[in-house]
Design an enzyme around this catalytic site. Structure first.
Site, PDB file in Angstrom:
ATOM      1  CG  ASN A 182      60.512  47.275  18.609  1.00  0.00           C
ATOM      2  OD1 ASN A 182      61.005  46.430  17.882  1.00  0.00           O
ATOM      3  ND2 ASN A 182      60.236  48.504  18.183  1.00  0.00           N
TER       4      ASN A 182
ATOM      5  CE  LYS B 194      75.888  54.861  33.133  1.00  0.00           C
ATOM      6  NZ  LYS B 194      76.818  54.152  33.970  1.00  0.00           N
TER       7      LYS B 194
END
Ligand code: CTP
Length: 400
Positions: A211, A290
């Site tokens: 955030n 990934k």
């Protein structure tokens, strides 16, 4: 009190004349020191007439060898005889000199010899103000404990609009009075555990959920509490801030790590302040490699993270428990709900959002304190450091 008013060479130098007068009206004696560049903007005679004192302009007087010798040590005498050093306006050049300890004129030499509180009110072009070099110098000076009175936004002499205009006089005068207050160690004996910053929850080796928390509020609390004598344990998520001097730092990345660090450090803790913006969810699985781009839509499955504050609220030990609430709407209702459901002594609620002038990434904040008595105490917009001081004042009241 005896104040040295240093004036460096910027357009705002003329405002220092009024400032000198206001300081005197507040009962202070004012010794003005002008840099050579300041003299280009305003004459020493103006200050000498206002203050009734000789104005200092030069490190080495050219008059005679004897006079040169006496003035070359005058900075030591001036440093010893005064209670506070204020520089207004402080140019980018002056900040750089102070930050690096260069001593090539009277004011910068006096600065090195001075041991009292220092207040700096910068004024400059907005690009100079936001330049990384100025930023780094300001950080050095703040870390040294100097008080910086940030410039206001406004039309600048160069014709642009932005931050850089010398702060309004009332703010500078208030900073001077605050800096002259004797240091109080009213948190001596307290061990304050503060969590700060965001957490990061990995999705794969290169991506994570997080955030916008910058950690500035938690770090301001840590610094203010340390200065007031507390032992501070700062459990910090990944942030781009240097920890304040004297603080014990425990670095974590995820919510789970933050939880473990908090519970491992409760033994001597007397106050817990949960300032961190903990990620509420984490990816259900963390891919080992990934995740590759595909044409198809991807859905994320998320699991809740541990609610550390709620768990502390259930456990309740011999410590005060202060939570934060970051909201985009219904501030007071949400603060009250969190105060009760998480069993806290106080909730510090602030409005956050990308365009907010206060909150996550900004240097200022505006909060409402929700108390168990049902009261709400709104704290008007101020620097995060100032808000931190007021939160700590309220914690002391809760102690009683
Ligand atoms: N908090 C926590 N652990 C979590 C989430 C939040 O300890 N997993 C703490 C925060 O540090 C803060 C308080 O709980 O002190 C409130 O955080 P906030 O994000 O405002 O609220 P949430 O509990 O996440 O609730 P909501 O999503 O309903 O706003």
């Amino acid at each position: 009190m005896r104040i040295v008013l240093g004036v460096s060479g910027g357009i705002a130098a003329y405002k220092a004349a009024e400032l000198a007068r206001s300081l005197m009206r507040n009962g202070h004696q004012v010794q003005v020191v002008l840099t050579r560049a300041a003299e280009e903007f305003i004459r020493p005679l103006t200050f000498a007439s206002l203050t009734g004192q000789k104005v200092i302009t030069d490190l080495f007087s050219s008059a005679s060898p004897e006079a040169a010798l006496s003035s070359s040590v005058e900075h030591i005498g001036v440093a010893q005889e005064h209670d506070l050093l204020l520089v207004a306006p402080a140019t980018a050049n002056l900040l750089a000199k102070f930050a690096h300890g260069l001593a090539d004129d009277f004011l910068s030499t006096l600065y090195l010899a001075f041991r009292g509180p220092v207040v700096l009110a910068p004024a400059m072009n907005n690009n100079m103000w936001s330049h990384p070099a100025t930023d780094a110098n300001l950080k050095t000076l703040r870390d040294r404990g100097h008080m910086i009175v940030d410039p206001d936004d406004g039309y600048l002499a160069c014709g642009t609009y932005g931050p850089g205009r010398l702060a309004e006089e009332a703010k500078i005068l208030a900073a001077v009075e605050q800096a002259l207050q004797p240091k109080v160690l009213d948190l001596d004996g307290e061990t304050i555990l503060i969590t700060a910053g965001p957490t990061q929850e990995a999705l794969d080796p290169v991506r994570y959920l997080t955030n916008r928390s910058s950690g500035k509020m938690g770090y301001a609390l840590a610094e203010a509490a340390t200065v007031r004598g507390a032992h501070v344990i700062l459990v910090s998520g990944p942030v781009a801030l240097a920890p304040p001097t004297g603080v014990e730092v425990v670095r974590i990345t995820t919510a789970a790590e933050m939880r473990d660090a908090v519970f491992a450090n409760l033994e001597h803790t007397t106050v817990v302040i949960k300032c961190a913006a903990v990620a509420d969810f984490r990816p259900s699985t963390e891919a080992k490699q990934k995740i590759k781009k595909t044409a198809a839509r991807v859905s994320l499955e998320l699991d809740p993270t541990p609610d550390i504050l709620a768990e502390l609220g259930r456990k309740r030990g011999n410590w005060l428990l202060i939570g934060f609430a970051a909201e985009t709407e219904n501030l007071r209702e949400e603060a009250r709900r969190k105060l009760e459901t998480k069993n806290c002594d106080m909730i510090v609620a602030n409005l956050v959002g990308q365009n907010s002038e206060t909150g996550f990434e900004s240097d200022a904040n505006e909060v409402v304190l929700a108390l168990r008595t049902g009261e709400f105490l709104p704290l008007p917009k101020a620097s995060k450091r100032e808000i931190a001081e007021q939160i700590l004042n309220q914690i002391l009241k809760l102690r009683k």
